[in-house]
Write a protein that holds these residues in place. Sequence first.
Motif, PDB file in Angstrom:
ATOM      1  N   ARG A   1      54.364  41.818  37.538  1.00  0.00           N
ATOM      2  CA  ARG A   1      54.513  42.937  38.462  1.00  0.00           C
ATOM      3  C   ARG A   1      53.681  44.137  38.028  1.00  0.00           C
ATOM      4  N   VAL A   2      53.532  44.328  36.726  1.00  0.00           N
ATOM      5  CA  VAL A   2      52.679  45.410  36.235  1.00  0.00           C
ATOM      6  C   VAL A   2      51.232  45.161  36.648  1.00  0.00           C
ATOM      7  N   VAL A   3      50.772  43.932  36.475  1.00  0.00           N
ATOM      8  CA  VAL A   3      49.393  43.594  36.836  1.00  0.00           C
ATOM      9  C   VAL A   3      49.161  43.805  38.333  1.00  0.00           C
ATOM     10  N   ALA A   4      50.123  43.418  39.157  1.00  0.00           N
ATOM     11  CA  ALA A   4      49.978  43.614  40.597  1.00  0.00           C
ATOM     12  C   ALA A   4      49.859  45.094  40.938  1.00  0.00           C
ATOM     13  N   GLY A   5      50.648  45.930  40.272  1.00  0.00           N
ATOM     14  CA  GLY A   5      50.559  47.358  40.525  1.00  0.00           C
ATOM     15  C   GLY A   5      49.249  47.960  40.056  1.00  0.00           C
ATOM     16  N   LEU A   6      48.758  47.523  38.902  1.00  0.00           N
ATOM     17  CA  LEU A   6      47.486  48.043  38.394  1.00  0.00           C
ATOM     18  C   LEU A   6      46.339  47.677  39.309  1.00  0.00           C
ATOM     19  N   ARG A   7      46.439  46.514  39.907  1.00  0.00           N
ATOM     20  CA  ARG A   7      45.369  46.098  40.820  1.00  0.00           C
ATOM     21  C   ARG A   7      45.206  47.079  41.974  1.00  0.00           C
ATOM     22  N   GLY A   8      46.315  47.665  42.411  1.00  0.00           N
ATOM     23  CA  GLY A   8      46.250  48.636  43.493  1.00  0.00           C
ATOM     24  C   GLY A   8      45.563  49.934  43.113  1.00  0.00           C
ATOM     25  N   LEU A   9      45.358  50.177  41.819  1.00  0.00           N
ATOM     26  CA  LEU A   9      44.675  51.387  41.364  1.00  0.00           C
ATOM     27  C   LEU A   9      43.169  51.210  41.252  1.00  0.00           C
ATOM     28  N   MET A  10      42.690  49.991  41.375  1.00  0.00           N
ATOM     29  CA  MET A  10      41.272  49.720  41.143  1.00  0.00           C
ATOM     30  C   MET A  10      40.327  50.346  42.174  1.00  0.00           C
ATOM     31  N   PRO A  11      40.691  50.432  43.483  1.00  0.00           N
ATOM     32  CA  PRO A  11      39.760  51.071  44.424  1.00  0.00           C
ATOM     33  C   PRO A  11      39.403  52.501  44.045  1.00  0.00           C
ATOM     34  N   ALA A  12      40.331  53.223  43.411  1.00  0.00           N
ATOM     35  CA  ALA A  12      40.041  54.602  43.006  1.00  0.00           C
ATOM     36  C   ALA A  12      38.974  54.664  41.930  1.00  0.00           C
ATOM     37  N   LEU A  13      38.730  53.542  41.241  1.00  0.00           N
ATOM     38  CA  LEU A  13      37.661  53.469  40.241  1.00  0.00           C
ATOM     39  C   LEU A  13      36.362  52.948  40.839  1.00  0.00           C
ATOM     40  N   GLY A  14      36.361  52.759  42.153  1.00  0.00           N
ATOM     41  CA  GLY A  14      35.155  52.268  42.818  1.00  0.00           C
ATOM     42  C   GLY A  14      35.004  50.768  42.758  1.00  0.00           C
ATOM     43  N   LEU A  15      36.092  50.047  42.484  1.00  0.00           N
ATOM     44  CA  LEU A  15      36.015  48.598  42.338  1.00  0.00           C
ATOM     45  C   LEU A  15      36.550  47.907  43.589  1.00  0.00           C
ATOM     46  N   ALA A  16      35.738  47.043  44.152  1.00  0.00           N
ATOM     47  CA  ALA A  16      36.155  46.243  45.301  1.00  0.00           C
ATOM     48  C   ALA A  16      37.042  45.099  44.830  1.00  0.00           C
ATOM     49  N   PRO A  17      37.836  44.498  45.727  1.00  0.00           N
ATOM     50  CA  PRO A  17      38.728  43.394  45.316  1.00  0.00           C
ATOM     51  C   PRO A  17      38.004  42.271  44.595  1.00  0.00           C
ATOM     52  N   GLU A  18      36.786  41.960  45.027  1.00  0.00           N
ATOM     53  CA  GLU A  18      36.062  40.859  44.385  1.00  0.00           C
ATOM     54  C   GLU A  18      35.578  41.223  42.977  1.00  0.00           C
ATOM     55  N   GLY A  19      35.697  42.490  42.612  1.00  0.00           N
ATOM     56  CA  GLY A  19      35.303  42.917  41.272  1.00  0.00           C
ATOM     57  C   GLY A  19      36.463  43.000  40.302  1.00  0.00           C
ATOM     58  N   VAL A  20      37.629  42.500  40.721  1.00  0.00           N
ATOM     59  CA  VAL A  20      38.838  42.601  39.889  1.00  0.00           C
ATOM     60  C   VAL A  20      39.434  41.205  39.689  1.00  0.00           C
ATOM     61  N   PHE A  21      39.723  40.867  38.429  1.00  0.00           N
ATOM     62  CA  PHE A  21      40.440  39.634  38.111  1.00  0.00           C
ATOM     63  C   PHE A  21      41.767  40.027  37.500  1.00  0.00           C
ATOM     64  N   ALA A  22      42.869  39.580  38.110  1.00  0.00           N
ATOM     65  CA  ALA A  22      44.201  39.939  37.638  1.00  0.00           C
ATOM     66  C   ALA A  22      45.016  38.674  37.402  1.00  0.00           C
ATOM     67  N   LYS A  23      45.721  38.638  36.280  1.00  0.00           N
ATOM     68  CA  LYS A  23      46.513  37.458  35.943  1.00  0.00           C
ATOM     69  C   LYS A  23      47.805  37.869  35.258  1.00  0.00           C
ATOM     70  N   GLY A  24      48.911  37.466  35.840  1.00  0.00           N
ATOM     71  CA  GLY A  24      50.206  37.708  35.231  1.00  0.00           C
ATOM     72  C   GLY A  24      50.525  36.654  34.197  1.00  0.00           C
ATOM     73  N   TYR A  25      50.796  37.070  32.970  1.00  0.00           N
ATOM     74  CA  TYR A  25      51.067  36.130  31.878  1.00  0.00           C
ATOM     75  C   TYR A  25      52.563  35.873  31.679  1.00  0.00           C
ATOM     76  N   TRP A  26      53.397  36.798  32.132  1.00  0.00           N
ATOM     77  CA  TRP A  26      54.833  36.629  31.934  1.00  0.00           C
ATOM     78  C   TRP A  26      55.579  37.494  32.930  1.00  0.00           C
ATOM     79  N   ASN A  27      56.874  37.235  33.059  1.00  0.00           N
ATOM     80  CA  ASN A  27      57.715  37.959  34.003  1.00  0.00           C
ATOM     81  C   ASN A  27      58.874  38.634  33.270  1.00  0.00           C
ATOM     82  N   ARG A  28      59.017  39.911  33.492  1.00  0.00           N
ATOM     83  CA  ARG A  28      60.137  40.640  32.894  1.00  0.00           C
ATOM     84  C   ARG A  28      61.415  40.322  33.651  1.00  0.00           C
ATOM     85  N   ARG A  29      62.451  40.031  32.919  1.00  0.00           N
ATOM     86  CA  ARG A  29      63.727  39.743  33.560  1.00  0.00           C
ATOM     87  C   ARG A  29      64.340  41.034  34.070  1.00  0.00           C
ATOM     88  N   PRO A  30      64.941  40.995  35.281  1.00  0.00           N
ATOM     89  CA  PRO A  30      65.569  42.218  35.839  1.00  0.00           C
ATOM     90  C   PRO A  30      66.667  42.754  34.920  1.00  0.00           C
TER      91      PRO A  30
END
Length: 231
Positions: free
Chosen positions: A202-231
């Motif tokens: 979920r952290v990685v998904a949220g960080l991905r949403g910040l990438m356009p502000a750095l001038g990065l298009a979706p195809e310029g971003v690779f995001a991978k979740g390695y683990w899931n935090r338990r609620p």
Amino acid sequence: MPYRDTARPRVSHAATITSICRLTPRMVRVTAAAESLVGVQIRPAQDIELLLDDGDGPRVKRRYTVRRARPDVGEIDVDVLVHGRGPGSRWASTTRPGDVMEFVGPRGKLELRPADWHLFACDEAGLPAIAALIEAIGRQATTLVLAEIGCSSDRLPLMATSVRWLHRGQDPAGTPALLERQITGLCPPEGTGRAYLFGESRVVAGLRGLMPALGLAPEGVFAKGYWNRRP
């Protein structure tokens, strides 16, 4: 430097563990060798799917990045973060030289392309992958690392242009605040950039949403979740 990692058939290996090395109090390097790995070219940040026995139930799977590979002798290094009481952590804490390590791979969909600068944001679980990628890029481009860790003992050597170690302290792992603040305040270098995000899903998904502000298009971003935090 550019390459495309395409899907490959599932290949199983039974490798013999040749050595165990503790890189930090929580990071263990497992080195294993198999004749079936001789000549197998493993690209940076590809991973393996480790097959583990978990008590009396069915085998469980855990994926780990190949930190380094030596195809001439069929040997690989896998760096495992020991945290919690999960099957992967138990395996890394108890396995010994001479044990057999069964896995499928290598595999992965990451595509490394030329750019003027590369941004890496991760927690401890992503350190092996970004270390491998930074070594592959070398001095051909600027490499910037934002790494969230529990404390200074989690640090690993990184050949990056710039590394910011973000100490989490008593805050729980798998929360976005530290990395979000750093990315929001980042002034990216000039030129074409790419970003690689590794950590809690979920952290990685949220960080991905910040990438356009750095001038990065979706195809310029690779995001991978390695683990899931338990609620």
